[in-house]
Scaffold this motif. Structure first.
Motif, mmCIF file in Angstrom:
data_model
loop_
_atom_site.group_PDB
_atom_site.id
_atom_site.type_symbol
_atom_site.label_atom_id
_atom_site.label_comp_id
_atom_site.label_asym_id
_atom_site.label_seq_id
_atom_site.Cartn_x
_atom_site.Cartn_y
_atom_site.Cartn_z
ATOM 1 N N GLY A 199 8.244 -13.678 -0.168
ATOM 2 C CA GLY A 199 8.358 -12.273 0.215
ATOM 3 C C GLY A 199 7.998 -11.336 -0.930
ATOM 4 O O GLY A 199 7.383 -10.282 -0.718
ATOM 5 N N LEU A 200 8.358 -11.726 -2.143
ATOM 6 C CA LEU A 200 8.007 -10.926 -3.305
ATOM 7 C C LEU A 200 6.496 -10.822 -3.465
ATOM 8 O O LEU A 200 5.949 -9.748 -3.757
ATOM 9 C CB LEU A 200 8.637 -11.531 -4.563
ATOM 10 C CG LEU A 200 8.398 -10.797 -5.888
ATOM 11 C CD1 LEU A 200 8.998 -9.404 -5.837
ATOM 12 C CD2 LEU A 200 8.985 -11.593 -7.049
ATOM 13 N N ALA A 201 5.786 -11.932 -3.266
ATOM 14 C CA ALA A 201 4.319 -11.921 -3.350
ATOM 15 C C ALA A 201 3.711 -11.118 -2.197
ATOM 16 O O ALA A 201 2.720 -10.401 -2.385
ATOM 17 C CB ALA A 201 3.784 -13.352 -3.353
ATOM 18 N N LEU A 202 4.304 -11.213 -1.008
ATOM 19 C CA LEU A 202 3.779 -10.501 0.152
ATOM 20 C C LEU A 202 4.017 -9.000 0.071
ATOM 21 O O LEU A 202 3.359 -8.224 0.776
ATOM 22 C CB LEU A 202 4.408 -11.051 1.436
ATOM 23 C CG LEU A 202 4.038 -12.485 1.815
ATOM 24 C CD1 LEU A 202 4.897 -12.962 2.970
ATOM 25 C CD2 LEU A 202 2.561 -12.588 2.172
ATOM 26 N N SER A 203 4.962 -8.592 -0.771
ATOM 27 C CA SER A 203 5.265 -7.163 -0.898
ATOM 28 C C SER A 203 4.275 -6.432 -1.797
ATOM 29 O O SER A 203 4.377 -5.215 -1.956
ATOM 30 C CB SER A 203 6.683 -6.980 -1.449
ATOM 31 O OG SER A 203 6.776 -7.466 -2.791
ATOM 32 N N LYS A 204 3.315 -7.145 -2.358
ATOM 33 C CA LYS A 204 2.358 -6.554 -3.283
ATOM 34 C C LYS A 204 0.966 -6.510 -2.656
ATOM 35 O O LYS A 204 0.626 -7.340 -1.809
ATOM 36 C CB LYS A 204 2.318 -7.342 -4.595
ATOM 37 C CG LYS A 204 3.672 -7.426 -5.297
ATOM 38 C CD LYS A 204 3.607 -8.315 -6.526
ATOM 39 C CE LYS A 204 4.980 -8.428 -7.192
ATOM 40 N NZ LYS A 204 4.948 -9.327 -8.370
ATOM 41 N N GLY A 205 0.154 -5.579 -3.116
ATOM 42 C CA GLY A 205 -1.229 -5.510 -2.670
ATOM 43 C C GLY A 205 -1.350 -5.289 -1.173
ATOM 44 O O GLY A 205 -0.630 -4.480 -0.572
ATOM 45 N N ALA A 206 -2.258 -6.044 -0.545
ATOM 46 C CA ALA A 206 -2.491 -5.915 0.892
ATOM 47 C C ALA A 206 -1.469 -6.666 1.719
ATOM 48 O O ALA A 206 -1.557 -6.678 2.953
ATOM 49 C CB ALA A 206 -3.901 -6.398 1.230
ATOM 50 N N GLY A 207 -0.508 -7.320 1.057
ATOM 51 C CA GLY A 207 0.569 -7.984 1.776
ATOM 52 C C GLY A 207 0.122 -9.212 2.540
ATOM 53 O O GLY A 207 -0.712 -9.995 2.059
ATOM 54 N N PRO A 208 0.635 -9.414 3.760
ATOM 55 C CA PRO A 208 0.303 -10.616 4.546
ATOM 56 C C PRO A 208 -1.188 -10.817 4.778
ATOM 57 O O PRO A 208 -1.631 -11.955 4.976
ATOM 58 C CB PRO A 208 1.053 -10.371 5.865
ATOM 59 C CG PRO A 208 2.197 -9.480 5.499
ATOM 60 C CD PRO A 208 1.662 -8.590 4.420
ATOM 61 N N ALA A 209 -1.974 -9.743 4.767
ATOM 62 C CA ALA A 209 -3.409 -9.882 5.016
ATOM 63 C C ALA A 209 -4.089 -10.753 3.963
ATOM 64 O O ALA A 209 -5.150 -11.337 4.230
ATOM 65 C CB ALA A 209 -4.067 -8.504 5.054
ATOM 66 N N ASN A 210 -3.482 -10.866 2.767
ATOM 67 C CA ASN A 210 -4.086 -11.677 1.708
ATOM 68 C C ASN A 210 -3.958 -13.174 1.970
ATOM 69 O O ASN A 210 -4.682 -13.967 1.370
ATOM 70 C CB ASN A 210 -3.420 -11.360 0.368
ATOM 71 C CG ASN A 210 -3.774 -9.978 -0.147
ATOM 72 O OD1 ASN A 210 -4.875 -9.491 0.084
ATOM 73 N ND2 ASN A 210 -2.829 -9.333 -0.820
ATOM 74 N N PHE A 211 -3.036 -13.562 2.846
ATOM 75 C CA PHE A 211 -2.752 -14.989 3.033
ATOM 76 C C PHE A 211 -2.895 -15.451 4.485
ATOM 77 O O PHE A 211 -2.770 -16.646 4.761
ATOM 78 C CB PHE A 211 -1.316 -15.308 2.566
ATOM 79 C CG PHE A 211 -1.067 -15.029 1.125
ATOM 80 C CD1 PHE A 211 -1.335 -15.987 0.150
ATOM 81 C CD2 PHE A 211 -0.577 -13.794 0.708
ATOM 82 C CE1 PHE A 211 -1.107 -15.724 -1.190
ATOM 83 C CE2 PHE A 211 -0.344 -13.530 -0.638
ATOM 84 C CZ PHE A 211 -0.608 -14.494 -1.582
ATOM 85 N N VAL A 212 -3.141 -14.540 5.411
ATOM 86 C CA VAL A 212 -3.098 -14.901 6.830
ATOM 87 C C VAL A 212 -4.182 -15.908 7.194
ATOM 88 O O VAL A 212 -3.938 -16.840 7.991
ATOM 89 C CB VAL A 212 -3.191 -13.633 7.705
ATOM 90 C CG1 VAL A 212 -4.511 -12.907 7.504
ATOM 91 C CG2 VAL A 212 -2.972 -13.983 9.156
ATOM 92 N N MET A 213 -5.383 -15.780 6.637
ATOM 93 C CA MET A 213 -6.451 -16.713 6.989
ATOM 94 C C MET A 213 -6.121 -18.125 6.526
ATOM 95 O O MET A 213 -6.320 -19.099 7.272
ATOM 96 C CB MET A 213 -7.774 -16.247 6.376
ATOM 97 C CG MET A 213 -8.330 -14.964 6.971
ATOM 98 S SD MET A 213 -9.920 -14.482 6.264
ATOM 99 C CE MET A 213 -10.919 -15.906 6.704
#
Length: 578
Positions: free
Chosen positions: A517-531
């Motif tokens: 969650g800490l990583a997802l709260s930064k930058g573009a959030g979930p869009a960085n990892f969804v693919m």
């Protein structure tokens, strides 16, 4: 041969009584020029990212004297020095071995920054330098991936100049004369080097996609100068000269190079001993009453010509506290000064019988992990494997108390072995920078999203002294940021997270969910990892929506850090329902 120049004025001696001498002076008639300044204690702040460490100014000697080291310990290179090194490198800052150019590549000092000042003074003299030797110069920097940097610093990786360069330097310096090192070396932008792994690394077992195949590498190129590389190599050669001669012989045979490995090794050792020998007394500092205390003015250097020194960072000099971070081991000495390399590869300091296992966090974490002391992803078992805190050590006490309330704990020790993943140094760096997620199973995220308090169950109390337990083992999938580059299939140093699949650990999923969650709260959030997560779910036939799981992970994280759970209100609601 360089003529007898007027020696530079050393700031180390500015508070010493002025000394005059003539050619008839000998060592016994010259007073001791070294003073040991008094130092105050320095506070060391714990941080997961040591590169971001900013030192206190408490390390300045209390009497105002110049420290006895000209090296800035635990102080980052200036941005200008870093950019110069990148611009001068052959691949614009890419690792000279893996060819990767991402945030896991590190600036590696060839001649260590901790080199004793007396050795630096000797090098300045024998190399004919008229300026202070700057260890942050781009001539003394190589670029290596984080794990390779660790292996290089720990003596498991040797990078040596080619035979023709070593012989040219040896032919010039064997008469014990003083020569300008830039005139001896040919004006080349890049130099070729042999990269030699310790034989102990040859038979390492690694996961597919994470192999380090040194046998596929012939020569590597770097802007780092060979005289620095020789000093670094000799620190390791003196640990076991016969072993490294055999390794070098095998390398020359593999690349079809006709050269005498024994002669090359002996030549490098001879050069290091010559360069680190104390300079003659008639080269010491002459100080007159009317002389100023600054360094001599030097003529401006022409661009694109070899530089003897670059602008030093303006950060304060930090004096070590004298407390070793690891148990002291025997050292192999290079010359009479302070160039040393740790030895004792197999020996470890035995733990006292009455000392708990908490004194060795990595060992305790290895006992909990199904993969033992190996990296959770690459499965390597070498010196590049590090302890990685899932809930970071920099987490504030207030946040830890809030998390403990959500997890059904009074409080928890940030250094508990259940809060540790064992990862290779470059993977550790990626994870700390938010480029990797260890995602719990979707059912676990759904449970956390639906529940308020989610008690941690590890088969024992986290507040008790560590004991080996048979608690539950949790399953995680590894997801990489969309900007993480893929390595080529024929690369000698691959790093493919797509080949990992599931990993297993006793780290509670609450810890991993907080970290994700800490990583997802930064930058573009979930869009960085969804693919990447969607591709993983499809490959392993997981019937969940990737973006939904990532969004719920982020919401759980935000709920956990905003405030403590309202336990009292929950109890009242439960009573009314009854």
């Amino acid at each position: 041969m360089v003529g007898i120049l007027k020696p530079r004025r050393s700031l180390r001696l500015k508070d010493v009584k002025k000394v005059h001498y003539d050619e008839s002076s000998d060592a016994g008639s010259v007073p001791d020029l070294e003073l040991k300044p008094k130092h105050v204690k320095r506070k060391i702040k714990s941080s997961d990212d040591e590169d971001g460490y900013e030192p206190d100014r408490e390390a300045t000697p209390v009497d105002g004297s110049t420290p006895n080291r000209r090296v800035k310990r635990k102080v980052c290179m200036s941005e200008d020095a870093r950019q110069r090194a990148v611009d001068k490198s052959p691949n614009k800052g890419a690792c000279i071995l893996s060819r990767l150019n991402d945030r896991t590549v590190q600036f590696c000092h060839v001649l260590p920054r901790a080199t004793d000042s007396s050795v630096l003074a000797s090098l300045e003299w024998w190399w004919g330098l008229t300026k202070t030797l700057n260890v942050d110069s781009h001539h003394n920097v190589a670029f290596l991936r984080g794990d390779l940097h660790v292996l290089w610093d720990r003596g498991d990786l040797l990078i040596a100049p080619m035979p023709d360069v070593v012989m040219r330097l040896l032919d010039k310096f064997t008469d014990s004369g003083r020569y300008n090192i830039w005139e001896v070396l040919e004006e080349e932008k890049f130099y070729s080097y042999s990269a030699l792994p310790h034989p102990a690394l040859a038979n390492r077992q690694t996961r597919e996609g994470f192999a380090c195949k040194f046998d596929l590498i012939e020569c590597v190129q770097s802007q780092a100068k060979p005289h620095f590389m020789i000093l670094n190599a000799v620190m390791k050669i003196k640990e076991n000269k016969k072993l490294w001669i055999k390794v070098l012989e095998a390398f020359y045979k593999r690349i079809n190079l006709k050269a005498d490995a024994s002669r090359v090794v002996e030549g490098m050792v001879t050069l290091a001993d010559l360069w680190t020998a104390p300079p003659p007394w008639d080269a010491q500092l002459v100080r007159n009453e009317d002389e100023p205390q600054e360094l001599e003015d030097e003529p401006q250097e022409v661009e694109d010509e070899p530089q003897e020194a670059e602008d030093e960072p303006s950060l304060p000099i930090i004096i070590p506290t004298g407390i070793p971070r690891t148990p002291e081991r025997p050292k192999a000495v290079v010359g009479p000064g302070g160039l040393v390399q740790d030895i004792g590869r197999e020996s470890k300091t035995p733990e006292p019988e009455d000392q708990s296992c908490n004194s060795n966090l990595k060992s305790c974490a290895a006992q909990l992990t199904p993969t033992g002391p190996r990296c959770l992803l690459s499965l390597q078992d070498d010196k590049s494997v590090q302890c990685c805190h899932v809930v970071a050590r920099s987490t504030t006490r207030k946040t830890r108390q809030t998390l403990a309330a959500w997890w059904g704990l009074v409080d928890f020790d940030i250094n508990t072995p259940f809060n540790i993943f064992l990862l290779r140094a470059d993977v550790h760096s990626m994870w700390d920078q938010g480029d990797l997620l260890f995602m719990p199973e979707p059912e676990v995220i759904k449970k956390f999203f639906a529940q308020s308090i989610v008690p941690i169950d590890v088969g024992m109390s986290l507040d008790e002294p560590f004991e080996v337990c048979d608690g539950p083992i949790h399953k995680y999938c590894v997801v990489a940021h969309r900007d993480v580059p893929d390595t080529e299939k024929n690369s000698a140093f691959r790093r493919e997270f797509k080949t990992v699949g599931y990993v297993y650990s006793r780290v509670p999923p609450q810890f991993a969910t907080y970290n994700a969650g800490l990583a997802l709260s930064k930058g573009a959030g979930p869009a960085n990892f969804v693919m990447a997560l969607d591709a993983f779910y499809k490959e392993h036939k997981v019937n969940y929506n990737a973006i939904e799981i990532l969004n719920e992970t982020l919401q759980v994280f935000r709920r956990w850090i905003e405030r403590k759970p309202r336990v009292l209100g929950m109890r009242r609601t439960a009573r009314r329902r009854k």
